[in-house]
Enzyme design. Structure first.
Site, PDB file in Angstrom:
ATOM      1  NE  ARG A  46      -4.543  -1.751   0.220  1.00 11.45           N
ATOM      2  CZ  ARG A  46      -4.314  -2.722  -0.644  1.00 11.45           C
ATOM      3  NH1 ARG A  46      -3.398  -2.902  -1.343  1.00 11.45           N
ATOM      4  NH2 ARG A  46      -5.378  -3.337  -0.575  1.00 11.45           N
ATOM      5  CG  HIS A  58      -2.917  -1.526  -6.913  1.00 11.37           C
ATOM      6  ND1 HIS A  58      -3.390  -0.738  -5.813  1.00 11.37           N
ATOM      7  CD2 HIS A  58      -2.963  -2.742  -6.505  1.00 11.37           C
ATOM      8  CE1 HIS A  58      -3.270  -1.659  -4.829  1.00 11.37           C
ATOM      9  NE2 HIS A  58      -3.436  -2.605  -5.193  1.00 11.37           N
TER      10      HIS A  58
END
Lengths: 307, 307
Positions: free
Chosen positions: A223, A271
């Site tokens: 993250r 991502h």
């Protein structure tokens, strides 16, 4: 016997096809459909709106469609029904190969080879063998541990940092902050698999970068909030961090104005290190629903606490 | 008890250091030194001049400093002493990781990600899982077999083509030309590990490229002479071959004028997929000399015949 589907609005066609394949007898509704909340027994969700799931009176279990739990942590109201994270071995494998790719990229200085090619220069240089490259994976949860295993199996000298000791074949277990600070100066590559939690917020900052070997390579696949991005940019500009492969960012999509896009030593990927595969995800969830219905608690139940 | 060293003139300092470490009691001379040929018992050589070694009357064994044998095949006169190829597990691992790197590169379309980054575009797309990617390794010798094993262990659907059946864990054995022609149309990546022999000369040509899946990726890490480079260039320009990672060429160093340097779908690396590591090479050879001296024939004896 109805299943609610809400994968943040994405790829519902793929999830519907997978549900038809793996749970053919169940009725499926989507969040935007018109349905009676009392009919819903199971919910397959990702980034579902806060406060909605507690309103389903007959909800038996929630299956999150990813392994990360930060969106659940942020919810003020969670249902009383158990929530399960998705730990898909396919996704873990995928993230391990993504990590392996960038480690080899840094080990062999592939950017140097690309520059040489642009100038038609045939120039060999020595590259370290895999067992001469030291890698530390920060975070040894289900996926982080798997990644460390894969790196070790491919010959890299692998360390895994976690709160509690782990016994993974070929992985040097590093426990606690003090031990991390001892091994960090030796690492050639640091892989961030830390979950987004209050304790890990901007954990990768100036202080920790300064403890790393000058020119270290960084890979972040967990993250963005775990990294202080201003500090990372300074460390890259000073050469303290030699190169970074960043798959996650504090703000996603990464804004056009971000200096990471154009940084010569940064590799930005959107991502994508380990995408959820609808078919294998639903296959796992279908097995878990069947377990649940015969009274067996599936693995990876979400708990509110812990880093 | 003297050892002759001639690694094509390169890195003699590293080999001398390794010999001092692993065979400290032996005298070492270099090819350009002034020495008596009758003193030489062992020769550690790479691309040694044709006709020289048969002139050493007390030569007991020759240890080649690489796995390839094409320079030996080209010699008119070989000594009667046995010659051994160097099969270094470190080099095999190194070549396997090089191969794995480019397979992941093609699997994940990393060039697309690089182009997106240049334009600050955040765009995800689905990538196949490793077990959905089919790879065939042409040549299942000591190193080719190891590479196939590593690819399989990392989840890729792996095929290995060889003259005789092989039983490698997780690798589909493909035997003979007819069987190869049957599997080729399904392969996403073809890895060339064929040795340079009369039978393999320009084996990868138009005819075989046309049997492959349109857009296939090619990795060549054995010898350039196995490829018809004109046919490869045409196949790349027509999109029949989607991308290539080429570590070896018919002429090395690759001439500045070669169109491979500037081709957008070709990755040129300067014969670096698996460099010989002087320390581990000499360690293996030292063990083999000790075996030899107690009457045990080391592995990987060079034979003049066979593809």
């Amino acid at each position: 016997m109805t299943i609610l589907l809400n994968n943040d609005g994405y790829w519902h066609d793929k999830y519907r096809a997978a549900l038809a394949k793996h749970l053919p007898e169940r009725k499926v509704v989507e969040f935007d459909d018109d349905y009676d909340k009392a009919d819903i027994e199971y919910a397959l969700v990702w980034k579902h709106p806060d406060g909605d799931l507690p309103l389903y009176p007959n909800l038996k279990a929630v299956f999150s469609l990813g392994s990360g739990t930060d969106y659940l942590d942020a919810h003020k109201a969670l249902p009383t029904a158990p929530i399960f994270r998705l730990i898909d071995p396919n996704m873990a494998d995928d993230m391990a190969l993504y990590t392996l790719y960038w480690i080899i990229h840094f080990q062999r200085q592939i950017e140097v080879l690309r520059q040489q090619q642009r100038k038609a220069i045939w120039q060999r240089y020595p590259t370290p063998l895999a067992h001469e490259v030291k890698v530390c994976v920060l975070g040894q949860g289900a996926i982080g541990g798997h990644i460390a295993n894969v790196l070790s199996r491919n010959g890299f000298e692998t360390f895994g940092w976690s709160r509690s000791p782990k016994s993974l074949d070929g992985v040097n277990s590093v426990v606690g902050l003090e031990a991390l600070q001892t091994v960090l100066p030796d690492m050639d590559v640091v892989v961030c698999m830390l979950p987004a939690k209050p304790l890990t917020h901007k954990f990768l900052n100036k202080d920790i970068f300064e403890r790393m070997k000058k020119g270290v390579s960084l890979i972040n696949i967990s993250r963005g909030s775990v990294v202080d991005e201003d500090d990372l940019l300074s460390a890259l500009n000073q050469g303290q961090i030699g190169a970074a492969a960043l798959d996650v960012f504090a703000i996603e999509p990464l804004p056009k104005s971000s200096p990471f896009w154009g940084h010569p030593n940064v590799h930005v990927t959107p991502h994508m290190s380990g995408a959820t595969n609808a078919d294998t995800a639903v296959e796992i969830i279908a097995q878990n629903i069947k377990l649940f219905e015969v009274g067996t608690m599936p693995n990876y139940r979400y708990e509110r606490e812990g880093i």
